[in-house]
Each structure stands twice: as C-alpha cells, then as structure tokens.
Write an enzyme that holds these catalytic residues in place. Structure first.
Site, short mmCIF file in Angstrom:
data_model
loop_
_atom_site.label_atom_id
_atom_site.label_comp_id
_atom_site.label_asym_id
_atom_site.label_seq_id
_atom_site.Cartn_x
_atom_site.Cartn_y
_atom_site.Cartn_z
CG ASP A 34 -1.90 1.17 1.26
OD1 ASP A 34 -2.26 1.66 0.16
OD2 ASP A 34 -2.29 1.61 2.34
CB SER A 35 0.21 4.76 -0.82
OG SER A 35 -1.00 4.88 -0.10
CE1 TYR A 90 3.03 5.45 -3.21
CE2 TYR A 90 1.83 3.67 -4.27
CZ TYR A 90 2.98 4.14 -3.69
OH TYR A 90 4.07 3.32 -3.58
N GLY A 91 -2.46 9.23 -3.59
CA GLY A 91 -3.70 9.79 -4.12
C GLY A 91 -3.56 11.14 -4.80
CB CYS A 137 -2.91 1.06 -2.63
SG CYS A 137 -2.84 2.81 -3.07
CG ASN A 138 -9.43 1.58 -3.05
OD1 ASN A 138 -10.37 1.08 -3.63
ND2 ASN A 138 -9.17 1.32 -1.77
CB THR A 139 -4.32 5.56 -5.39
OG1 THR A 139 -5.17 6.37 -4.56
CG2 THR A 139 -3.65 6.45 -6.43
CD GLU A 162 -2.02 8.71 7.27
OE1 GLU A 162 -1.37 9.77 7.32
OE2 GLU A 162 -1.82 7.82 6.43
CB CYS A 189 -9.53 5.18 0.61
SG CYS A 189 -7.96 5.51 1.46
CB THR A 190 -7.01 0.19 2.15
OG1 THR A 190 -5.85 0.98 1.84
CG2 THR A 190 -7.32 -0.73 0.98
CG HIS A 191 -6.09 5.33 5.29
ND1 HIS A 191 -5.23 4.97 4.28
CD2 HIS A 191 -5.32 5.88 6.26
CE1 HIS A 191 -3.99 5.31 4.63
NE2 HIS A 191 -4.03 5.86 5.82
#
Length: 285
Positions: free
Chosen positions: A23-24, A55-56, A86-88, A165, A197-199
C-alpha cells in the site's frame, strides 16, 4: 520490460511462500486484518511505502512507477501472489503489474465493485476515495462492466485520510467532514457506499453513526481478502493445512502515529517493523 519469471525454487513449495501485500502507507493493514481472519495459515509480508505517501495526489505515471517498485520488492521476499491493497494503485497500475509479474496480482477495486452490485437494491451506488482513484473512473468502469445500467455517484474525500492517521476516529470534527462529503451522495439517492480507500474501513462506525442504516457500506478490504482466498484456491497456492501463519511488516520510512492507530483499531500483532530503502529508478524486471 521482460516479465519476472518464476524460478524452479519459487514454483516448488509455493503454498508455504508469503502473500505479498503493498500500500502507499499503512492503510492497507485493513486488508491484512481481513486476510489474517480469513486465511490464518498464510504468511503475509506487508510493505507500506510510507516514504512516498500519499499516492492519491500523484500522477498516474508516478503511481505506476511506485507500484512496480513495491511489487519488485515483494518479489524479493519470494511472494507467491501480490495484493495491491491501495485503491489508487489498483485504479491505475494493475494492468502494468499483471503484465510485468508472473505471480497472480489482485487489486481492491473489482472485488469492491462486485460486492457493491450484490448489495445495492436500487442500483444507485456511491463511491468515495482519493482524488486519483476518483479521477481514474476505475470504480465506475468496474461497476458498469458488471451492470451497464447502474448509476454511480463518486466523490473524492481527501481530508479523511489525515483525520484517520491522526486517530480521530470518534471525533466531532471527523463526523462533520464525513457529513460534508456524504450528504450530497445521500441526497442523490444512493443506497450503497463503496469505501474506496483502504483507510476508510476505520471510519465505518463513524459513517454508520452519521447515517445509520440509510446506506449499505461496502468494505473493499474485506471483499479483497475473499477474492484472494478464491484466487489461491484456483491457482493451488493455499498454504498446507497446519502451516503456521504470520505477519511481517516493512515500511520505506519510519512509522508515524498511524501505526499505533492501526494496531489499536485493528488489533493486529505487528511485531518489529522492518525498514526498507526505496529502489531508485525503475525496477529491473
């Protein structure tokens, strides 16, 4: 570029090799959590590109290059499959990764789209994600490939990741930001929302607190884990019965506050975090 061909060593004993996940940053640990629950016998090597997050906000070409570098580093760990958590990266780099690596590669977008189509009753689906993910139109393409008549309402939600975060998962400010982003989608009539988004799964409780049962939430992390399980079964790559599973985490820069947030929110036993230097230039494939 030449494809990264498997060696005789990598073919033999494939089941005991780790699943590589990148992931980013550390948001992809939501995917790891789902994988650990679904596939407890599997070894997982997680690589977070904390040196270059987010990355977004990057260009598609830059995200593609970073993704190739992360995947190459996972191949050095003898990964039997690569999960793009990572979706991006999934939205712009998946074709290039599939082209350049011989091991199976799976992203989070198609599994999320499949789950959203299955969940929606009125065929009106909302998607939130980073600017790059929304700009790519990847979810719209995936959803319409499954159902050409589906209606899709997308919205970039760039403030959510920094709030997560910071650990502000149960906070009035976060609730207000969620409302600001989602109320227009609710007013448009969506009945299903893809957390693109994985967050974002870490905000599922806050979203449900704001909108109750108004919308069905689709967690791309959990659906990605199910897709990985199916892929491993299809390819004969599952770890042998009785194998001791485990998790190793490596980051490209020292962990920040979010690692402690992820540990607490996800209840993951992360152990000692390794640091890995980012490759310079394009990987040698």
């Amino acid at each position: 570029m030449a494809a990264n061909k498997p060696s005789a060593r990598s073919i033999a004993g494939a089941g005991s090799r780790p699943i590589g996940v990148f992931d980013s940053g550390i948001g992809g640990l939501t995917v790891v959590k789902a994988l650990r629950e679904l596939l407890p016998n599997e070894k997982i090597f997680y690589l977070g590109d904390t040196a270059r997050i987010p990355y977004g906000s990057r260009s598609a070409g830059t995200v593609e290059r970073y993704s190739l570098e992360m995947a190459e580093m996972l191949m050095e760990e003898d990964a039997k499959a690569i999960v793009v958590a990572c979706n991006t990266a999934s939205s712009v780099a998946l074709p290039k990764l599939e082209q350049n690596f011989s091991v199976p590669v799976i992203g989070v977008i198609r599994p999320g789209a499949q789950a959203a189509i299955a969940a929606s009753r009125n065929r009106h689906i909302g998607v939130i994600g980073t600017r790059a993910t929304i700009r790519s139109g990847a979810y719209e393409k995936a959803l319409r490939a499954l159902d050409p008549k589906v209606r899709v309402a997308s919205r970039s939600s760039p403030l959510l990741v920094p709030l997560i975060e910071e650990g502000w998962l149960d906070d009035a400010l976060t609730d207000r930001v969620i409302a600001r982003y989602l109320e227009p989608l609710i007013q448009e009539g969506i009945d299903t929302l893809v957390l693109g988004c994985t967050h974002y799964p870490l905000l599922a409780a806050a979203i449900e607190r704001a909108f109750g049962s108004t919308v069905k939430l689709v967690d791309s992390a959990r659906n990605c884990a199910t897709a990985v399980q199916q892929l491993l079964d299809r390819k004969g790559l599952r770890a042998p019965s009785g194998t001791q599973g485990g998790l190793q985490v490596a980051l490209t820069d020292a962990p920040d506050n979010f690692l402690s947030v992820a540990k607490e929110a996800l209840q993951l036993d992360i152990g000692e975090v390794q640091l890995r230097e980012v490759l310079h230039g394009m990987p040698h494939l």
